[in-house]
Design a protein around this motif. Sequence first.
Motif, PDB file in Angstrom:
ATOM      1  N   LYS A  87       1.320 -40.399-110.628  1.00  0.00           N
ATOM      2  CA  LYS A  87       2.028 -40.882-109.427  1.00  0.00           C
ATOM      3  C   LYS A  87       1.236 -40.578-108.162  1.00  0.00           C
ATOM      4  O   LYS A  87       1.236 -41.339-107.202  1.00  0.00           O
ATOM      5  CB  LYS A  87       3.401 -40.203-109.347  1.00  0.00           C
ATOM      6  CG  LYS A  87       4.555 -41.194-109.450  1.00  0.00           C
ATOM      7  CD  LYS A  87       5.869 -40.486-109.257  1.00  0.00           C
ATOM      8  CE  LYS A  87       6.620 -40.470-110.577  1.00  0.00           C
ATOM      9  NZ  LYS A  87       7.709 -39.519-110.626  1.00  0.00           N
ATOM     10  N   LEU A  88       0.559 -39.433-108.160  1.00  0.00           N
ATOM     11  CA  LEU A  88      -0.200 -39.012-106.969  1.00  0.00           C
ATOM     12  C   LEU A  88      -1.637 -39.548-106.978  1.00  0.00           C
ATOM     13  O   LEU A  88      -2.443 -39.198-106.126  1.00  0.00           O
ATOM     14  CB  LEU A  88      -0.243 -37.483-106.894  1.00  0.00           C
ATOM     15  CG  LEU A  88       1.109 -36.797-106.747  1.00  0.00           C
ATOM     16  CD1 LEU A  88       0.967 -35.294-106.898  1.00  0.00           C
ATOM     17  CD2 LEU A  88       1.721 -37.124-105.395  1.00  0.00           C
ATOM     18  N   LYS A  89      -1.937 -40.369-107.990  1.00  0.00           N
ATOM     19  CA  LYS A  89      -3.297 -40.917-108.172  1.00  0.00           C
ATOM     20  C   LYS A  89      -4.343 -39.815-108.340  1.00  0.00           C
ATOM     21  O   LYS A  89      -5.489 -39.928-107.885  1.00  0.00           O
ATOM     22  CB  LYS A  89      -3.691 -41.845-107.008  1.00  0.00           C
ATOM     23  CG  LYS A  89      -2.657 -42.915-106.681  1.00  0.00           C
ATOM     24  CD  LYS A  89      -3.269 -44.294-106.673  1.00  0.00           C
ATOM     25  CE  LYS A  89      -2.268 -45.426-106.437  1.00  0.00           C
ATOM     26  NZ  LYS A  89      -1.159 -45.477-107.377  1.00  0.00           N
ATOM     27  N   GLY A  90      -3.907 -38.738-108.993  1.00  0.00           N
ATOM     28  CA  GLY A  90      -4.825 -37.631-109.278  1.00  0.00           C
ATOM     29  C   GLY A  90      -5.593 -37.907-110.565  1.00  0.00           C
ATOM     30  O   GLY A  90      -5.137 -38.665-111.436  1.00  0.00           O
ATOM     31  N   THR A  91      -6.770 -37.291-110.683  1.00  0.00           N
ATOM     32  CA  THR A  91      -7.560 -37.460-111.913  1.00  0.00           C
ATOM     33  C   THR A  91      -7.906 -36.111-112.550  1.00  0.00           C
ATOM     34  O   THR A  91      -8.404 -36.059-113.664  1.00  0.00           O
ATOM     35  CB  THR A  91      -8.887 -38.206-111.620  1.00  0.00           C
ATOM     36  OG1 THR A  91      -9.534 -37.558-110.521  1.00  0.00           O
ATOM     37  CG2 THR A  91      -8.633 -39.663-111.292  1.00  0.00           C
ATOM     38  N   ILE A  92      -7.650 -35.031-111.822  1.00  0.00           N
ATOM     39  CA  ILE A  92      -8.018 -33.689-112.308  1.00  0.00           C
ATOM     40  C   ILE A  92      -6.795 -32.778-112.312  1.00  0.00           C
ATOM     41  O   ILE A  92      -6.042 -32.745-111.334  1.00  0.00           O
ATOM     42  CB  ILE A  92      -9.066 -33.027-111.367  1.00  0.00           C
ATOM     43  CG1 ILE A  92     -10.278 -33.938-111.132  1.00  0.00           C
ATOM     44  CG2 ILE A  92      -9.470 -31.640-111.866  1.00  0.00           C
ATOM     45  CD1 ILE A  92     -11.262 -33.998-112.256  1.00  0.00           C
ATOM     46  N   MET A  93      -6.613 -32.051-113.425  1.00  0.00           N
ATOM     47  CA  MET A  93      -5.576 -31.012-113.448  1.00  0.00           C
ATOM     48  C   MET A  93      -6.286 -29.654-113.420  1.00  0.00           C
ATOM     49  O   MET A  93      -7.209 -29.416-114.190  1.00  0.00           O
ATOM     50  CB  MET A  93      -4.715 -31.091-114.714  1.00  0.00           C
ATOM     51  CG  MET A  93      -3.572 -30.096-114.660  1.00  0.00           C
ATOM     52  SD  MET A  93      -2.635 -29.849-116.196  1.00  0.00           S
ATOM     53  CE  MET A  93      -2.211 -31.464-116.706  1.00  0.00           C
ATOM     54  N   ILE A  94      -5.846 -28.804-112.509  1.00  0.00           N
ATOM     55  CA  ILE A  94      -6.428 -27.457-112.393  1.00  0.00           C
ATOM     56  C   ILE A  94      -5.500 -26.454-113.071  1.00  0.00           C
ATOM     57  O   ILE A  94      -4.284 -26.509-112.883  1.00  0.00           O
ATOM     58  CB  ILE A  94      -6.538 -27.037-110.900  1.00  0.00           C
ATOM     59  CG1 ILE A  94      -7.349 -28.036-110.080  1.00  0.00           C
ATOM     60  CG2 ILE A  94      -7.084 -25.609-110.754  1.00  0.00           C
ATOM     61  CD1 ILE A  94      -8.817 -28.008-110.322  1.00  0.00           C
ATOM     62  N   ARG A  95      -6.060 -25.533-113.827  1.00  0.00           N
ATOM     63  CA  ARG A  95      -5.296 -24.389-114.336  1.00  0.00           C
ATOM     64  C   ARG A  95      -6.152 -23.131-114.173  1.00  0.00           C
ATOM     65  O   ARG A  95      -7.384 -23.233-114.089  1.00  0.00           O
ATOM     66  CB  ARG A  95      -4.934 -24.574-115.816  1.00  0.00           C
ATOM     67  CG  ARG A  95      -4.015 -25.755-116.081  1.00  0.00           C
ATOM     68  CD  ARG A  95      -2.585 -25.533-115.656  1.00  0.00           C
ATOM     69  NE  ARG A  95      -1.867 -24.639-116.535  1.00  0.00           N
ATOM     70  CZ  ARG A  95      -0.629 -24.205-116.301  1.00  0.00           C
ATOM     71  NH1 ARG A  95       0.023 -24.575-115.199  1.00  0.00           N
ATOM     72  NH2 ARG A  95      -0.029 -23.398-117.147  1.00  0.00           N
ATOM     73  N   GLY A  96      -5.501 -22.004-114.104  1.00  0.00           N
ATOM     74  CA  GLY A  96      -6.234 -20.740-113.993  1.00  0.00           C
ATOM     75  C   GLY A  96      -6.224 -20.053-115.349  1.00  0.00           C
ATOM     76  O   GLY A  96      -5.254 -20.151-116.092  1.00  0.00           O
ATOM     77  N   LEU A  97      -7.300 -19.380-115.683  1.00  0.00           N
ATOM     78  CA  LEU A  97      -7.370 -18.677-116.970  1.00  0.00           C
ATOM     79  C   LEU A  97      -7.613 -17.189-116.764  1.00  0.00           C
ATOM     80  O   LEU A  97      -8.594 -16.805-116.144  1.00  0.00           O
ATOM     81  CB  LEU A  97      -8.535 -19.215-117.805  1.00  0.00           C
ATOM     82  CG  LEU A  97      -8.348 -20.491-118.615  1.00  0.00           C
ATOM     83  CD1 LEU A  97      -9.581 -20.691-119.492  1.00  0.00           C
ATOM     84  CD2 LEU A  97      -7.101 -20.450-119.475  1.00  0.00           C
ATOM     85  N   ARG A  98      -6.686 -16.385-117.283  1.00  0.00           N
ATOM     86  CA  ARG A  98      -6.905 -14.937-117.268  1.00  0.00           C
ATOM     87  C   ARG A  98      -7.434 -14.519-118.641  1.00  0.00           C
ATOM     88  O   ARG A  98      -7.286 -15.275-119.605  1.00  0.00           O
ATOM     89  CB  ARG A  98      -5.592 -14.192-116.965  1.00  0.00           C
ATOM     90  CG  ARG A  98      -5.207 -14.265-115.511  1.00  0.00           C
ATOM     91  CD  ARG A  98      -3.726 -14.054-115.314  1.00  0.00           C
ATOM     92  NE  ARG A  98      -2.977 -15.141-115.940  1.00  0.00           N
ATOM     93  CZ  ARG A  98      -1.667 -15.297-115.840  1.00  0.00           C
ATOM     94  NH1 ARG A  98      -0.964 -14.432-115.177  1.00  0.00           N
ATOM     95  NH2 ARG A  98      -1.071 -16.319-116.424  1.00  0.00           N
ATOM     96  N   ALA A  99      -8.023 -13.311-118.712  1.00  0.00           N
ATOM     97  CA  ALA A  99      -8.618 -12.852-119.965  1.00  0.00           C
ATOM     98  C   ALA A  99      -7.578 -12.873-121.078  1.00  0.00           C
ATOM     99  O   ALA A  99      -6.459 -12.405-120.897  1.00  0.00           O
ATOM    100  CB  ALA A  99      -9.153 -11.437-119.783  1.00  0.00           C
ATOM    101  N   ASN A 100      -7.941 -13.402-122.210  1.00  0.00           N
ATOM    102  CA  ASN A 100      -7.127 -13.451-123.440  1.00  0.00           C
ATOM    103  C   ASN A 100      -5.795 -14.169-123.299  1.00  0.00           C
ATOM    104  O   ASN A 100      -5.528 -15.139-124.004  1.00  0.00           O
ATOM    105  CB  ASN A 100      -6.853 -12.050-124.008  1.00  0.00           C
ATOM    106  CG  ASN A 100      -8.151 -11.301-124.238  1.00  0.00           C
ATOM    107  OD1 ASN A 100      -9.131 -11.915-124.639  1.00  0.00           O
ATOM    108  ND2 ASN A 100      -8.154 -10.023-123.966  1.00  0.00           N
ATOM    109  N   SER A 101      -4.961 -13.713-122.376  1.00  0.00           N
ATOM    110  CA  SER A 101      -3.554 -14.107-122.416  1.00  0.00           C
ATOM    111  C   SER A 101      -3.311 -15.613-122.275  1.00  0.00           C
ATOM    112  O   SER A 101      -2.367 -16.138-122.850  1.00  0.00           O
ATOM    113  CB  SER A 101      -2.791 -13.362-121.329  1.00  0.00           C
ATOM    114  OG  SER A 101      -3.392 -13.588-120.070  1.00  0.00           O
ATOM    115  N   ASP A 102      -4.125 -16.331-121.543  1.00  0.00           N
ATOM    116  CA  ASP A 102      -3.811 -17.729-121.252  1.00  0.00           C
ATOM    117  C   ASP A 102      -4.438 -18.747-122.206  1.00  0.00           C
ATOM    118  O   ASP A 102      -3.949 -19.863-122.322  1.00  0.00           O
ATOM    119  CB  ASP A 102      -4.291 -18.093-119.835  1.00  0.00           C
ATOM    120  CG  ASP A 102      -3.508 -17.371-118.759  1.00  0.00           C
ATOM    121  OD1 ASP A 102      -2.281 -17.196-118.936  1.00  0.00           O
ATOM    122  OD2 ASP A 102      -4.122 -16.974-117.763  1.00  0.00           O
TER     123      ASP A 102
END
Length: 170
Positions: A79-94
């Motif tokens: 809907k927002l015409k986005g092409t990239i999804m950002i996520r954060g990664l922490r050690a091991n848990s994510d």
Amino acid sequence: MTVAIYPGSFDPITNGHLDVIKRASSVFDKLIVGIYENPDKQLLFTIEERIAMVEEAIANLRNVCVKSYRGLTVEFIHKLKGTIMIRGLRANSDFEREFEMALMNKKLAPDIELVCLMTSSQYQFLSSSLLKEVAALGGRLEGMVPKYVAAALKKKLSTNPRVSARKSRG
Ligand code: ADP
């Protein structure tokens, strides 16, 4: 123009989230922080409160804005015409969870690319849920959240003693 979306519950926003926001905003033309209104977990803050705290945090970042959404994250991104999804990664848990979600999202929306940013070392053990437990027990939150978030946590937990931080995971 590349539009990236950083989705999450942000209950509440932490310095770990903010670090990801700043770094992603320096890579992409536009970054939209997407606040998921009704995640499958009990929340401490309302959607209005979560939006207001993110708005304050991003006030100095000219290419970042915040929007809330319901339903599928990939539909929100389309809907927002986005092409990239950002996520954060922490050690091991994510990793396991993010990997599983990434594969499902790729099936649903092959045009959206996932970009994961590794957490900065000082934030690797910082999560909204742990923060709420510490706040509920009266611990100091210095360096973990902006000052107004610490104040909001204190107020919320003191005015609503029935809200258990343990119940509001996330
Ligand atoms: P969700 O319910 O989608 O996991 P969160 O608000 O908990 O929402 O997190 C949003 C995103 O930010 C997730 O990708 C999560 O892994 C990431 N994240 C949370 N805390 C940190 C941190 N300390 N450092 C880096 N990334 C983080």
